[in-house]
Design an enzyme around this catalytic site. Structure first.
Site, PDB file in Angstrom:
ATOM      1  N   HIS A 100     -27.969   5.463 -31.192  1.00  0.00           N
ATOM      2  CA  HIS A 100     -28.579   5.545 -29.859  1.00  0.00           C
ATOM      3  C   HIS A 100     -27.454   5.546 -28.828  1.00  0.00           C
ATOM      4  O   HIS A 100     -26.753   4.540 -28.677  1.00  0.00           O
ATOM      5  CB  HIS A 100     -29.530   4.365 -29.631  1.00  0.00           C
ATOM      6  CG  HIS A 100     -30.699   4.371 -30.569  1.00  0.00           C
ATOM      7  ND1 HIS A 100     -31.844   5.106 -30.340  1.00  0.00           N
ATOM      8  CD2 HIS A 100     -30.879   3.752 -31.762  1.00  0.00           C
ATOM      9  CE1 HIS A 100     -32.698   4.931 -31.338  1.00  0.00           C
ATOM     10  NE2 HIS A 100     -32.131   4.121 -32.221  1.00  0.00           N
TER      11      HIS A 100
ATOM     12  N   ASN B 216     -34.503   9.255 -28.247  1.00  0.00           N
ATOM     13  CA  ASN B 216     -35.336   8.401 -27.379  1.00  0.00           C
ATOM     14  C   ASN B 216     -34.591   8.023 -26.096  1.00  0.00           C
ATOM     15  O   ASN B 216     -34.451   6.861 -25.743  1.00  0.00           O
ATOM     16  CB  ASN B 216     -35.844   7.156 -28.121  1.00  0.00           C
ATOM     17  CG  ASN B 216     -34.750   6.234 -28.618  1.00  0.00           C
ATOM     18  OD1 ASN B 216     -33.611   6.659 -28.810  1.00  0.00           O
ATOM     19  ND2 ASN B 216     -35.077   4.972 -28.826  1.00  0.00           N
TER      20      ASN B 216
ATOM     21  N   ASP C 187     -28.125   2.654 -36.858  1.00  0.00           N
ATOM     22  CA  ASP C 187     -29.135   2.324 -35.841  1.00  0.00           C
ATOM     23  C   ASP C 187     -28.481   1.574 -34.679  1.00  0.00           C
ATOM     24  O   ASP C 187     -29.052   0.634 -34.120  1.00  0.00           O
ATOM     25  CB  ASP C 187     -30.304   1.532 -36.430  1.00  0.00           C
ATOM     26  CG  ASP C 187     -31.517   1.534 -35.496  1.00  0.00           C
ATOM     27  OD1 ASP C 187     -31.468   2.188 -34.431  1.00  0.00           O
ATOM     28  OD2 ASP C 187     -32.523   0.875 -35.835  1.00  0.00           O
TER      29      ASP C 187
HETATM   30  O1  DOR Z   1     -34.322  -1.922 -33.075  1.00  0.00           O
HETATM   31  C1  DOR Z   1     -34.495  -0.774 -32.737  1.00  0.00           C
HETATM   32  N1  DOR Z   1     -33.981  -0.296 -31.592  1.00  0.00           N
HETATM   33  N2  DOR Z   1     -35.212   0.037 -33.525  1.00  0.00           N
HETATM   34  C2  DOR Z   1     -35.563   1.277 -33.130  1.00  0.00           C
HETATM   35  O2  DOR Z   1     -36.208   1.966 -33.887  1.00  0.00           O
HETATM   36  C3  DOR Z   1     -35.186   1.769 -31.799  1.00  0.00           C
HETATM   37  C4  DOR Z   1     -33.989   1.086 -31.309  1.00  0.00           C
HETATM   38  C5  DOR Z   1     -33.711   1.324 -29.841  1.00  0.00           C
HETATM   39  O3  DOR Z   1     -33.795   2.476 -29.406  1.00  0.00           O
HETATM   40  O4  DOR Z   1     -33.349   0.373 -29.169  1.00  0.00           O
END
Ligand code: DOR
Length: 470
Positions: free
Chosen positions: A77, A109, A319
């Site tokens: 991310h 996202n 992640d």
């Molecule tokens: O812990 C998480 N954070 N799981 C996810 O699937 C999304 C992510 C986020 O975008 O912060």
């Protein structure tokens, strides 16, 4: 640790110049050998013993180190556009390079989400000057709302290979069915965040012994497993391809194993934190350990490790989920889920799966050997690197025979995307010194064993002696 010697050229000047990675053990999908690696013009030109150093070449000392294809993160991310206070493509890519990654797949996202060619192009363009390759994943549905399909064909034409609504699963089975049928035509993969909202809603941690003790609403393992099972059925129905993001339970492992035995086109990743931390970490209500899917009991951690060792799990993906302190330093019910991962992934995973062992008391980076570990869970360092490099490179469509430039092997003619790892170096995680804009690491103050010493991206030494150069 000996300083790397530079002759004549600075690391950044070496982009089109020459580099010699000297005295290391080259480890790639092809095997393991002691060799120097000569890089020039962005490609590997020689791999051999005691090579002659070209005039003016930068010499990177790799004595005692592993020289591996650059790591590839399927799940990062980067928060840009929209949450630049938490991370930018530039800072996230720097963290990636320091972690040994030469490519990351940026999750869609963002705000706005990557559900149009315009946003995908913006991310690609912002990533073009970054310290590693920034590939982009597209959303499966418009606005990640789970209703109307995103323009998958248009995004695929830009080279997007993975599509996901990550942060949320596609809840509607008919939407997911149509997405799989549509995606088949473009030979792209749908990556599912497996979580049944109806079961998970309102939960802040794993539903089990610790959530009961703490009085915190939980998320049962079944919220994940129901969607894994459903999507396996949809793969069977449609002939599509699904990559399961961050699976976290023994039940998910069993479902993926059965689907693979049946010959279905599924792959799965696990995260470093699900391989190394349990729900007991939430005992102090510390939101840094709040993550989605949640940290699970030790039986699940063991099942994930065994699934890495047996080959059921295809990749480890970070992640990496930065959150600005203003949001993350909140109560458990309010803080957003997610933790940093790029800079700590390699030592954590080596500790959890490799020779360093896993030790609950001292953490994944413990130098203590894995006393009492099930031998079935101990992997060779090469197989661990496969989970972090050449296997995810293939899932992301970034391998050489797919037109990409990652995952090795390290041989003459190959693009020079390489990381040099000192498996014995120890370092303490200081959140303030991480390259990320955010500080939400679960490893603050922990001593890691194993450090990325140098990273070479497209022939340029972007990390030298654990310091980022751009
Ligand atoms: O812990 C998480 N954070 N799981 C996810 O699937 C999304 C992510 C986020 O975008 O912060």
């Amino acid at each position: 640790m000996a300083e790397s010697k530079r002759r004549g050229a600075s690391p950044s000047e070496s982009a089109s110049g020459s580099l010699v990675i000297r005295g290391g053990t080259v480890v790639d999908a092809g095997g393991t050998r002691v060799a120097d690696v000569v890089v020039s013009g962005g490609v590997v030109i020689e791999v051999g013993a005691e090579v002659a150093v070209p005039p003016g070449a930068t010499v990177l000392d790799a004595g005692g180190c592993l020289v591996a294809p650059g790591l590839v993160d399927l799940h990062t991310h980067l928060r840009q556009p929209g949450a630049e206070d938490a991370e930018t493509i530039e800072t996230g890519a720097r963290a990636a390079a320091l972690g040994g990654f030469t490519a990351v797949v940026a999750m869609p996202n963002t705000d706005p989400p990557v559900d149009s060619a315009a946003v995908a192009l913006e991310v690609l363009s912002l990533g073009s000057g970054a310290a590693c390759q920034v590939a982009v994943a597209g959303a499966i549905t418009m606005g990640r709302a789970g209703e109307r399909l995103a323009p998958i064909g248009e995004l695929a034409a830009l080279g997007v290979r993975l599509f996901t609504d990550d942060g949320a699963g596609v809840q509607d089975v008919s939407v997911m069915r149509r997405a799989l049928e549509y995606a088949r035509g473009f030979d792209v993969t749908l990556a599912q965040h497996c979580e049944d909202d109806a079961l998970a809603s309102g939960g802040h941690m794993h539903e089990g012994e610790w959530s009961s003790r703490l009085g915190v609403p939980g998320i049962p393992a079944e919220a994940e497993e129901l969607m894994v099972a459903r999507d396996i059925a949809l793969v069977r129905l449609t002939g599509g391809r699904v990559h399961f993001l961050h699976i976290s339970t023994a039940g998910s492992v069993a479902l993926v194993a059965a689907a693979k035995a049946e010959g279905l086109a599924v792959t799965a990743e696990v995260t470093p934190h699900h391989l190394s931390l349990t729900h007991a970490e939430l005992a102090g209500y510390d939101p840094v350990f709040k993550v989605n899917p949640p940290l699970r009991p030790e039986t699940d951690v063991c099942a994930l490790r065994a699934a890495c060792a047996s080959g059921i799990v295809d990749a480890v993906a970070t992640d990496h989920a930065p959150h600005a302190p203003e949001r993350k330093d909140a109560t458990l019910d309010v803080a957003p889920p997610g933790m940093l991962g790029l800079q700590t992934a390699l030592p954590v995973v080596l500790g959890a799966l490799g020779a360093a062992g896993f030790d609950r008391e001292h953490g994944a980076g413990s130098a203590r050997n894995g006393a009492g570990r099930d031998r079935a869970q101990v992997m060779s360092v090469r197989d661990v690197l496969g989970l972090l490099s050449w296997r995810p490179a293939r899932i992301a469509g970034l391998a050489r025979d797919q037109g990409g430039e990652h995952g090795g092997p390290i041989e003459p003619g190959a693009p020079a995307n390489i990381c040099v790892i000192d498996p014995a170096a120890t370092w303490e995680v200081d959140p303030a010194r991480l390259a990320s804009r955010s500080r939400n690491t679960p490893w603050a103050g922990r001593v890691m064993t194993g450090q990325v010493r140098h990273t070479v991206f497209r022939g340029e030494a972007v990390v030298v002696d654990a310091q980022v150069q751009r």
